[in-house]
Design a protein around this motif. Structure first.
Motif, PDB file in Angstrom:
ATOM      1  N   SER A 213       0.791  -1.381  -0.074  1.00  0.00           N
ATOM      2  CA  SER A 213       0.029  -0.029  -0.236  1.00  0.00           C
ATOM      3  C   SER A 213       0.806   1.426  -0.032  1.00  0.00           C
ATOM      4  CB  SER A 213      -0.914  -0.007   1.490  1.00  0.00           C
ATOM      5  OG  SER A 213      -1.843  -0.978   1.197  1.00  0.00           O
ATOM      6  N   TYR A 214       1.993   1.233   0.721  1.00  0.00           N
ATOM      7  CA  TYR A 214       3.019   2.312   0.786  1.00  0.00           C
ATOM      8  C   TYR A 214       3.483   2.706  -0.726  1.00  0.00           C
ATOM      9  CZ  TYR A 214       6.902   5.308   1.682  1.00  0.00           C
ATOM     10  OH  TYR A 214       7.761   5.987   2.025  1.00  0.00           O
TER      11      TYR A 214
ATOM     12  N   ILE B 277       4.147   4.274  11.072  1.00  0.00           N
ATOM     13  CA  ILE B 277       5.463   5.174  10.561  1.00  0.00           C
ATOM     14  C   ILE B 277       5.208   5.532   9.042  1.00  0.00           C
ATOM     15  CG2 ILE B 277       7.689   5.116  10.347  1.00  0.00           C
ATOM     16  CD1 ILE B 277       7.017   5.593  13.043  1.00  0.00           C
ATOM     17  N   LEU B 278       4.820   4.471   8.350  1.00  0.00           N
ATOM     18  CA  LEU B 278       4.758   4.653   6.727  1.00  0.00           C
ATOM     19  C   LEU B 278       3.565   5.511   6.507  1.00  0.00           C
ATOM     20  CD1 LEU B 278       5.098   0.850   5.474  1.00  0.00           C
ATOM     21  CD2 LEU B 278       6.503   2.582   5.245  1.00  0.00           C
ATOM     22  N   LEU B 279       2.568   5.529   7.261  1.00  0.00           N
ATOM     23  CA  LEU B 279       1.462   6.308   6.863  1.00  0.00           C
ATOM     24  C   LEU B 279       1.969   7.799   7.083  1.00  0.00           C
ATOM     25  CD1 LEU B 279      -1.403   6.503   6.152  1.00  0.00           C
ATOM     26  CD2 LEU B 279      -2.108   6.502   8.625  1.00  0.00           C
TER      27      LEU B 279
ATOM     28  N   TYR C   9       4.941   9.033   7.233  1.00  0.00           N
ATOM     29  CA  TYR C   9       5.977   9.489   6.204  1.00  0.00           C
ATOM     30  C   TYR C   9       5.385   9.743   4.829  1.00  0.00           C
ATOM     31  CZ  TYR C   9      10.158   9.192   3.468  1.00  0.00           C
ATOM     32  OH  TYR C   9      11.290   9.483   2.733  1.00  0.00           O
ATOM     33  N   TRP C  10       4.451   9.036   4.429  1.00  0.00           N
ATOM     34  CA  TRP C  10       3.528   9.319   3.167  1.00  0.00           C
ATOM     35  C   TRP C  10       2.979  10.470   3.285  1.00  0.00           C
ATOM     36  CZ3 TRP C  10      -1.227  10.427   1.392  1.00  0.00           C
ATOM     37  CH2 TRP C  10      -1.483  10.373   0.082  1.00  0.00           C
ATOM     38  N   PHE C  11       2.336  11.017   4.286  1.00  0.00           N
ATOM     39  CA  PHE C  11       1.633  12.447   4.480  1.00  0.00           C
ATOM     40  C   PHE C  11       2.567  13.445   4.531  1.00  0.00           C
ATOM     41  CE2 PHE C  11      -2.171  10.110   6.399  1.00  0.00           C
ATOM     42  CZ  PHE C  11      -2.887  10.601   5.451  1.00  0.00           C
ATOM     43  N   VAL C  12       3.773  13.216   5.048  1.00  0.00           N
ATOM     44  CA  VAL C  12       4.882  14.243   5.036  1.00  0.00           C
ATOM     45  C   VAL C  12       5.238  14.369   3.560  1.00  0.00           C
ATOM     46  CG1 VAL C  12       7.380  14.762   5.510  1.00  0.00           C
ATOM     47  CG2 VAL C  12       5.623  14.048   7.233  1.00  0.00           C
ATOM     48  N   LEU C  13       5.749  13.426   2.992  1.00  0.00           N
ATOM     49  CA  LEU C  13       6.037  13.447   1.531  1.00  0.00           C
ATOM     50  C   LEU C  13       4.992  13.861   0.623  1.00  0.00           C
ATOM     51  CD1 LEU C  13       7.529   9.938   0.668  1.00  0.00           C
ATOM     52  CD2 LEU C  13       8.704  11.974   0.573  1.00  0.00           C
ATOM     53  N   PHE C  14       3.734  13.514   0.829  1.00  0.00           N
ATOM     54  CA  PHE C  14       2.538  14.436   0.229  1.00  0.00           C
ATOM     55  C   PHE C  14       2.474  16.007   0.514  1.00  0.00           C
ATOM     56  CE2 PHE C  14      -1.998  15.838  -0.376  1.00  0.00           C
ATOM     57  CZ  PHE C  14      -2.184  15.132  -1.557  1.00  0.00           C
TER      58      PHE C  14
END
Length: 195
Positions: free
Chosen positions: A64-65, A143-145, A147-152
């Motif tokens: 999903s990530y 953590i993955l979620l 990190y994805w929000f930060v990248l987004f």
């Protein structure tokens, strides 16, 4: 010798079947082109099925990530102009930078149909990956979620700053409507009031 010749006939037949299937698939894909709303509804149903499967299994977070990163990459292509004035000075159509510049339509780097097709393929592949346990890598998903929000957030901030700098909006909401007959009738009636 006969076995070699027979193998070529079988491979040629399977290649011919693959070409027929490919042509048939392309025909149906081309028929979906004008039906954007229905295409996106189908993709939304596929996204719902994928999310339901991941929730039910409670796994495949790394898949999903990876899917989220891929979709973010596609979104950047969808929101970006075909010719980036920052990277490639071109003799072709550029984005207007001043209000007095001539209007030039926004041409995407990744057209809507290709954007939809790539997202749909990505969800189908990810959905199929959930049936193989080798892709279920144990990770701490919060953590993955995060990190994805930060990248987004960082990616969208950069993209929005680019939009503001070069004054373009990547969305067009229908055909532009101009005053036409209504505004000329309104201006003539206001002119008669002034007399």
């Amino acid at each position: 010798m006969e076995g070699v010749g027979g193998g070529d006939g079988t491979s040629a037949a399977s290649l011919d079947q693959w070409r027929q299937f490919s042509r048939l698939f392309q025909i149906y894909l081309d028929k979906t082109t004008p039906h954007a709303v229905y295409r996106w509804i189908g993709t939304a149903a596929l996204v719902f099925l994928y999310a339901l499967r991941v929730y039910y299994i409670q796994g495949f977070y790394i898949v999903s990530y990876g899917l989220g990163i891929y979709i973010l990459n596609l979104l950047i292509g969808f929101l970006s102009p075909l010719v980036d004035p920052e990277l490639e000075p071109s003799d072709g159509p550029l984005l207007p930078t001043k209000g007095s510049d001539e209007f030039k339509p926004f041409i995407r780097r990744l057209p809507e149909f290709k954007f939809w097709y790539a997202i749909t393929k990505a969800f189908i592949i990810s959905f199929l990956m959930t049936f193989f346990s080798m892709f279920d890598v144990p990770v701490f998903w919060p953590i993955l979620l995060c990190y994805w929000f930060v990248l987004f957030a960082l990616t969208m901030k950069r993209q929005i700053m680019h939009m503001v700098k070069y004054r373009y909006v990547p969305f067009n909401i229908g055909k532009q409507k101009y005053g036409g007959k209504k505004s000329s009738a309104g201006s003539s009636s206001s002119g008669s009031r002034a007399d």
